[in-house]
Design a protein around this motif. Structure first.
Motif, short mmCIF file in Angstrom:
data_model
loop_
_atom_site.label_atom_id
_atom_site.label_comp_id
_atom_site.label_asym_id
_atom_site.label_seq_id
_atom_site.Cartn_x
_atom_site.Cartn_y
_atom_site.Cartn_z
N VAL A 120 0.85 -1.20 0.00
CA VAL A 120 0.00 0.00 0.00
C VAL A 120 0.88 1.24 0.00
CG1 VAL A 120 -1.69 1.35 1.32
CG2 VAL A 120 -1.95 -1.14 1.13
N THR A 121 1.88 1.25 0.86
CA THR A 121 2.79 2.39 0.96
C THR A 121 3.51 2.63 -0.35
OG1 THR A 121 3.11 1.92 3.30
CG2 THR A 121 4.75 3.32 2.25
N SER A 122 3.97 1.56 -0.96
CA SER A 122 4.69 1.67 -2.22
C SER A 122 3.83 2.30 -3.31
CB SER A 122 5.16 0.28 -2.65
OG SER A 122 5.75 0.34 -3.91
N ALA A 123 2.55 1.97 -3.31
CA ALA A 123 1.65 2.51 -4.32
C ALA A 123 1.52 4.03 -4.21
CB ALA A 123 0.27 1.86 -4.22
N TYR A 124 1.73 4.56 -3.01
CA TYR A 124 1.61 6.00 -2.80
C TYR A 124 2.95 6.71 -2.61
CZ TYR A 124 -3.32 5.90 -3.05
OH TYR A 124 -4.59 5.77 -3.53
N SER A 178 -3.47 4.45 -7.66
CA SER A 178 -4.64 4.04 -6.88
C SER A 178 -5.09 2.62 -7.22
CB SER A 178 -5.79 5.03 -7.05
OG SER A 178 -6.20 5.07 -8.39
N ALA A 179 -4.89 2.17 -8.45
CA ALA A 179 -5.29 0.80 -8.80
C ALA A 179 -4.44 -0.21 -8.03
CB ALA A 179 -5.15 0.58 -10.31
N THR A 180 -3.14 0.02 -7.99
CA THR A 180 -2.25 -0.87 -7.25
C THR A 180 -2.54 -0.80 -5.76
OG1 THR A 180 -0.52 -0.65 -8.92
CG2 THR A 180 0.17 -1.41 -6.76
N ALA A 181 -2.80 0.40 -5.26
CA ALA A 181 -3.13 0.57 -3.85
C ALA A 181 -4.43 -0.16 -3.52
CB ALA A 181 -3.24 2.04 -3.50
N GLY A 182 -5.41 -0.06 -4.40
CA GLY A 182 -6.68 -0.75 -4.17
C GLY A 182 -6.50 -2.26 -4.07
N LYS A 183 -5.67 -2.82 -4.94
CA LYS A 183 -5.40 -4.26 -4.89
C LYS A 183 -4.66 -4.62 -3.61
CE LYS A 183 -5.16 -4.81 -9.89
NZ LYS A 183 -4.27 -5.00 -11.04
N ALA A 184 -3.69 -3.80 -3.22
CA ALA A 184 -2.93 -4.06 -2.00
C ALA A 184 -3.83 -3.97 -0.77
CB ALA A 184 -1.75 -3.10 -1.88
N LYS A 225 -10.68 2.98 5.88
CA LYS A 225 -10.60 4.44 5.70
C LYS A 225 -9.68 4.79 4.53
CE LYS A 225 -11.76 5.64 10.43
NZ LYS A 225 -11.30 6.24 11.70
N VAL A 226 -8.57 4.08 4.41
CA VAL A 226 -7.67 4.30 3.28
C VAL A 226 -8.40 3.93 1.99
CG1 VAL A 226 -5.52 3.55 2.17
CG2 VAL A 226 -5.55 4.03 4.62
N GLN A 227 -9.14 2.82 2.01
CA GLN A 227 -9.89 2.39 0.83
C GLN A 227 -10.91 3.44 0.40
OE1 GLN A 227 -9.52 -0.71 -1.01
NE2 GLN A 227 -10.55 0.70 -2.41
N GLN A 228 -11.59 4.05 1.38
CA GLN A 228 -12.57 5.09 1.07
C GLN A 228 -11.90 6.27 0.35
OE1 GLN A 228 -14.29 5.90 4.90
NE2 GLN A 228 -15.45 3.99 4.92
N ALA A 229 -10.72 6.65 0.81
CA ALA A 229 -10.00 7.74 0.15
C ALA A 229 -9.60 7.34 -1.27
CB ALA A 229 -8.78 8.14 0.97
N VAL A 230 -9.12 6.11 -1.42
CA VAL A 230 -8.73 5.62 -2.75
C VAL A 230 -9.94 5.63 -3.68
CG1 VAL A 230 -7.97 3.56 -4.02
CG2 VAL A 230 -6.77 4.26 -1.94
N ASP A 231 -11.09 5.17 -3.17
CA ASP A 231 -12.31 5.15 -3.99
C ASP A 231 -12.72 6.54 -4.44
OD1 ASP A 231 -12.35 2.40 -3.66
OD2 ASP A 231 -13.94 2.43 -2.13
N LYS A 232 -12.42 7.54 -3.62
CA LYS A 232 -12.76 8.93 -3.96
C LYS A 232 -11.66 9.59 -4.80
CE LYS A 232 -15.37 9.73 0.27
NZ LYS A 232 -15.37 10.47 1.55
N ASP A 237 -4.42 9.44 3.93
CA ASP A 237 -3.48 9.65 5.03
C ASP A 237 -3.10 8.26 5.54
OD1 ASP A 237 -2.06 10.32 7.28
OD2 ASP A 237 -3.75 11.26 8.33
N LEU A 238 -1.87 7.86 5.33
CA LEU A 238 -1.43 6.52 5.69
C LEU A 238 -0.94 6.41 7.14
CD1 LEU A 238 0.43 5.56 2.41
CD2 LEU A 238 -1.88 4.94 3.10
#
Length: 129
Positions: free
Chosen positions: A50-54, A61-67, A100-107, A112-113
């Protein structure tokens, strides 16, 4: 920022090196060490993903969503398998922060990690305390 998130998870693994020999003291301690060992190994990799994606310029965001989905799936499994209530609570707290991270990614916002890293640190405290 990636090192501040990955550090608690890395400390959990380091703490396990200390906990595992002590786990022979009781079944409860052995179960907790096993739960924490499994948790630390999976969560460390998931949070790093997740951290790496950001941490790159594109904020992928696609990679973060999968992670995040992998993290949540692993946390679901770990929560079901754990017999220790403190570990289950820490896992649930970490799931809440992942949501909460997922909600931000979806938007399409940069999440904020820090709270995710803090929740991982709390899991570390439960595992080493």
């Amino acid at each position: 920022m990636p090192s501040s998130i990955a550090r608690p998870a890395a400390l959990a693994v380091a703490g396990l090196i200390i906990i595992l020999p002590l786990s022979a003291v009781s079944c409860s301690a052995a179960q907790k060490a096993l739960d924490c060992g499994t948790t630390a190994a999976r969560v460390t990799g998931d949070i790093a993903d997740v951290t790496s994606a950001y941490s790159n310029a594109s904020n992928d965001s696609a990679t973060a969503g999968k992670a995040l989905q992998k993290l949540k799936n692993d946390l679901d499994q770990l929560g079901r398998n754990s017999k220790n209530t403190d570990v289950v609570k820490a896992v649930n707290d970490l799931k809440t922060q992942a949501d909460k991270v997922q909600q931000a990614v979806d938007k399409k916002e940069v999440p904020d990690l820090k709270p995710l890293g803090d929740a991982a640190g709390n899991l570390t405290s439960v595992c080493t305390g």
